[in-house]
Design an enzyme around this catalytic site. Sequence first.
Site, short mmCIF file in Angstrom:
data_model
loop_
_atom_site.label_atom_id
_atom_site.label_comp_id
_atom_site.label_asym_id
_atom_site.label_seq_id
_atom_site.Cartn_x
_atom_site.Cartn_y
_atom_site.Cartn_z
N ARG A 1 -18.62 -42.30 -6.23
CA ARG A 1 -20.09 -42.14 -5.82
C ARG A 1 -20.06 -43.04 -4.47
O ARG A 1 -19.23 -43.88 -4.31
CB ARG A 1 -21.01 -42.86 -6.53
N LYS B 1 -14.99 -50.97 -15.66
CA LYS B 1 -15.42 -49.51 -15.46
C LYS B 1 -14.17 -48.69 -16.07
O LYS B 1 -13.07 -48.96 -15.70
CB LYS B 1 -15.52 -49.33 -14.01
N ARG C 1 -26.68 -54.18 -9.68
CA ARG C 1 -25.75 -55.32 -10.46
C ARG C 1 -26.65 -56.28 -11.08
O ARG C 1 -27.82 -56.65 -10.96
CB ARG C 1 -24.89 -56.18 -9.36
C1 BTN Z 1 -18.02 -42.77 -9.41
O1 BTN Z 1 -17.62 -43.38 -8.27
O2 BTN Z 1 -18.22 -43.56 -10.42
C2 BTN Z 1 -17.94 -41.46 -9.57
C3 BTN Z 1 -16.17 -41.09 -9.85
C4 BTN Z 1 -15.81 -39.54 -10.03
C5 BTN Z 1 -14.58 -39.17 -9.95
C6 BTN Z 1 -14.15 -37.67 -10.42
S1 BTN Z 1 -12.39 -37.61 -10.90
C7 BTN Z 1 -12.81 -35.87 -10.82
C8 BTN Z 1 -13.62 -35.51 -9.57
N1 BTN Z 1 -12.88 -35.13 -8.37
C9 BTN Z 1 -13.54 -36.07 -7.53
O3 BTN Z 1 -12.80 -36.29 -6.43
N2 BTN Z 1 -14.17 -37.00 -7.90
C10 BTN Z 1 -14.68 -36.53 -9.57
#
Ligand code: BTN
Length: 321
Positions: A120, A185, A318
Amino acid sequence: MSLETLLAVLADGEFHSGDELGGVLGVSRTAVWKQLKKVEELGLPLESIKGKGYCIKDGLDLLSAPAIQKGLSAEISSLISDIDVRGVIDSTSVAAMEKAVQGEKGYICTAEQQTAGRGRRGRAWASPYASNLYFSVVWEFGGGAASLEGLSLAVGVAVVDALEKSGLTGSQLKWPNDVLYQGRKLAGVLLEMTGDPSGRCHVVIGVGLNVSMPKSVSIDQPWIDVMSVNEGAANRNQLLVAILNELMPLLSSFEGQGFNAYRDRWQSLDAFAETEVAMTLGSDIVVGKAIGVDGTGAIIIETASGVRKFNGGEVSLRATG
Ligand code: BTN
């Protein structure tokens, strides 16, 4: 010989001589050696001992399309058009978005490694080879962006429920959809949309779950993996099956039910419930007490100047208290 074939042989964690690998794979020792270099480049712990050969310490738990398909019930399988298991890819969400644009509902892409994993707010998502789960699902919605309200929060609930059923209890959600364990996380969810924002659209639901993250990987936030919480639950094929078992029915019923059906469960998992927080929106910071989410998935914050609600987007939250 593909790198994937070599890795499939080394996945057993046993030693294999150069001759044996050349024989099994039908190539010269020089060709084997070149591929072994690539194994090292993936960051895998390749050991070589004179007279014994090559081995990946502790082996590899590789993704397997048959193993995943075998674990799914007929009902869940009927919601899936294809499970595309890749080796190295830029991002499973990029592959899924290509299918979304073509209108392929139920397409799932998962990969051993992402070279451009996306998180994100423009962050990168650490995606080393054969270590964690990275997958993206395409789904279709008829009611445009409005019918997606709260979907990303509900996906977080599905991930937590799947983890619980897999033997990992005690994870929580941080608004909007981070899965945390003891404040660190464990998984993240990224939703991307294509199509008509007020009508028929396709959504790519990308999920990353840290399963067995190599300690050498550097990540700019506190993190944890399934392996450190419950080693017995750290099987990627089984975890993917468990998540799809929760996620696919959610996707097929979400438009009819909306987020309200998941709101109580989300709130019972809220890591920041009744906590003093700071919400950053661009250059603005709003401080107050987080008191849960509403029926659309917006977070509710009690501030000195009254109750305020925030939808997702480019905001970050946060705890301060
Ligand atoms: C976040 O930042 O919390 C979201 C992370 C999402 C990661 C997943 S891994 C599978 C899919 N492909 C990506 O490039 N991103 C999502």
